[in-house]
Design an enzyme around this catalytic site. Structure first.
Site, short mmCIF file in Angstrom:
data_model
loop_
_atom_site.label_atom_id
_atom_site.label_comp_id
_atom_site.label_asym_id
_atom_site.label_seq_id
_atom_site.Cartn_x
_atom_site.Cartn_y
_atom_site.Cartn_z
N LYS A 11 4.13 -34.95 -12.99
CA LYS A 11 4.59 -33.71 -12.30
C LYS A 11 3.67 -33.45 -10.87
O LYS A 11 2.39 -33.19 -10.85
CB LYS A 11 4.35 -32.40 -13.05
N HIS A 60 15.62 -33.84 -19.39
CA HIS A 60 14.56 -33.06 -19.09
C HIS A 60 13.85 -32.45 -20.11
O HIS A 60 14.42 -32.37 -21.26
CB HIS A 60 15.30 -32.03 -18.18
O1 GKR Z 1 6.31 -27.37 -17.09
O2 GKR Z 1 6.08 -26.65 -15.12
C1 GKR Z 1 6.68 -27.44 -15.98
C2 GKR Z 1 7.87 -28.25 -15.39
O3 GKR Z 1 7.85 -28.24 -13.86
C3 GKR Z 1 9.12 -27.80 -15.92
O4 GKR Z 1 9.41 -26.44 -15.67
C4 GKR Z 1 10.38 -28.25 -15.22
O5 GKR Z 1 11.52 -27.64 -15.81
O6 GKR Z 1 9.78 -30.43 -16.45
C5 GKR Z 1 10.62 -29.87 -15.84
C6 GKR Z 1 11.04 -30.67 -14.60
O7 GKR Z 1 11.26 -32.08 -15.10
O8 GKR Z 1 11.66 -30.32 -13.58
MG MG Z 2 12.28 -32.17 -13.17
#
Ligand code: GKR
Ligand code: MG
Length: 434
Positions: A193, A329
């Site tokens: 991420k 996802h």
């Molecule tokens: O958990 O902060 C998070 C992610 O950014 C999530 O909200 C996203 O929906 O995992 C996600 C993604 O792949 O964009």
């Molecule tokens: Mg994503």
């Protein structure tokens, strides 16, 4: 068989202070656990997004569910995923997943669908994956999902949780986090991420991961649309080698037009890294334009908001026909969601990448599945030889989750507010930031 009761449980589960371009995760993630009980006393369960709106949306269709036959769900509720009001014309609003009003209907339908499938499976003694076409795999590969994070394991007050990973805000610390995850769960692909630190530092993090883990571990980076087209192209070029061999660049920038431009510019340089998305294509209506522009080469499905398991199977078939890859996802979740994700993945032949999961970020203390956490071994979840989703609820744990929810001061996910509260009072989500 008839559904005679529907029980909606709003719960809160501890969540570590993870960072993304949305902001900061709050100390608790909100989830909803649904129970559907049949007239012969069998209970089907499902898990979905939490907080006020998802629970009210389920409550609002109670009369369409209670008294009905779970085998006839498509006939009864199909307008929620296929008719007017099903978000057929929607496009993404870049709100955090679970907070997009445009997919509220498909999210609600999905929760009911999974509950019905679990109920049917438990009634006839067959696993859910075998009810939606039959499994093509028994072991579902998931990828490690490392985040930059602040110190802390989530929870608050006398419910503060331990922190396995500590603060992770440098490329070196990120590699340490990933190695810990691999040691514990055996993952063999990594979805990182990004969108948190300067792009150059995130490039460095991916390069370091590649160097430390070797070329055989596929790497993906997802900055949640934090970059301009130029930055996305620059990162794509810098990481051409590291993201090849089963990796991808996920949502580098916002919108199908921008994604298409990134693709065009990378291809012009001979860089074939596929672009993946879970925000530029979130419904069937987005697919024609995405294809026309060659904006996206991989779609991340998610039964929670695509309208359930059967819609994900349709999506997979469409992706196969058009030569699009399919990944999955995730958002912060417990074992009921993990098992639903595993069952739909098991019954989806054209699933071309390991699925995402936030599951390692949650803990045993919050798990509502009887018998404790679902096991991830060698990076995979095994489909158990049990009916339905293969899991039952632990009602004491569920009650604890409800108590946490009662104490929790918020009723929706707001990573931006949390970021302002804990890290920087002037912080704003910016698309693009870099
Ligand atoms: O958990 O902060 C998070 C992610 O950014 C999530 O909200 C996203 O929906 O995992 C996600 C993604 O792949 O964009
Ligand atoms: Mg994503």
């Amino acid at each position: 068989m008839k559904i005679v009761d529907m029980r909606i449980h709003s719960i809160a589960i501890a969540d570590p202070p993870l960072r993304s371009s949305y902001g900061l995760h709050a100390p608790y993630a909100l989830r909803t656990i649904l129970e559907l009980e049949s007239d012969d006393g069998v209970i089907g369960i499902s898990e979905t997004y939490g907080g006020e709106v998802p629970a009210l949306s389920l409550e609002a269709i109670r009369l369409n569910v209670v008294g009905q036959d779970p085998y006839r769900l498509t006939g009864l509720l199909s307008s929620m995923v296929e008719g007017e009001g099903a978000g057929i014309d929607r496009s993404q609003t870049y709100l955090v997943p679970g907070e997009n009003p445009l997919d509220q209907t498909t999210r609600t339908y999905a929760a009911i669908e999974v509950g019905c499938l679990d109920l049917i499976g438990k009634s006839v003694g067959r696993p859910v994956c075998d009810l939606i076409g039959g499994r093509v795999r028994d072991r579902i590969p998931f990828s490690a999902y490392p985040f930059f994070k602040h110190a802390g394991g989530g929870g608050e007050g006398d419910d503060l949780r331990g922190d396995e990973y500590g603060e992770v805000l440098t490329p070196e610390a990120l590699v340490g986090e990933v190695k810990q995850m691999i040691d514990k769960y055996g993952f063999s692909s990594i979805k990182f991420k990004g969108g948190v630190l300067e792009p150059d530092l995130e490039i460095e993090a991916i390069k370091l991961l590649h160097q430390e883990l070797g070329a055989e571990i596929p790497l993906r980076i997802d900055p949640n649309s934090a970059w301009t087209v130029d930055t996305s192209v620059r990162v794509g070029k810098a990481l051409a080698k590291e993201l090849s061999g089963g990796g991808y660049l996920e949502d580098p920038t916002a919108g199908l037009d921008n994604m298409a431009e990134v693709r065009k510019q990378l291809m012009a340089e001979g860089i074939t890294t596929p672009l993946a998305t879970n925000v530029a294509v979130t419904s069937f209506a987005d697919i024609p334009r995405s294809l026309e522009l060659d904006a996206v080469q991989i779609i991340l499905c998610d039964h929670h908001y695509w309208g359930g398991m059967r819609q994900v199977r349709h999506l997979a078939n469409l992706c196969k026909v058009f030569g699009i890859g399919l990944s999955m996802h995730s958002n912060s979740h417990l074992g009921v969601s993990l098992m639903a994700m595993a069952h739909v993945a098991a019954a989806t032949p054209h699933l071309t990448y390991a699925c995402d999961t936030h599951y390692p970020w949650q803990s045993e203390i919050d798990e509502v599945v009887a018998g404790g956490r679902v096991k991830i071994a060698d990076g995979c979840v095994r489909i158990p030889d049990k009916p339905g989703l293969g899991v039952e609820l632990d009602y004491d744990q569920l009650a604890r989750g409800r108590q946490r929810y009662e104490k929790c001061p918020y009723r929706k996910r707001d990573d931006e507010a949390q970021m302002r509260k804990c890290i920087d009072p002037r912080w704003k989500r910016m698309l693009p930031r870099w």
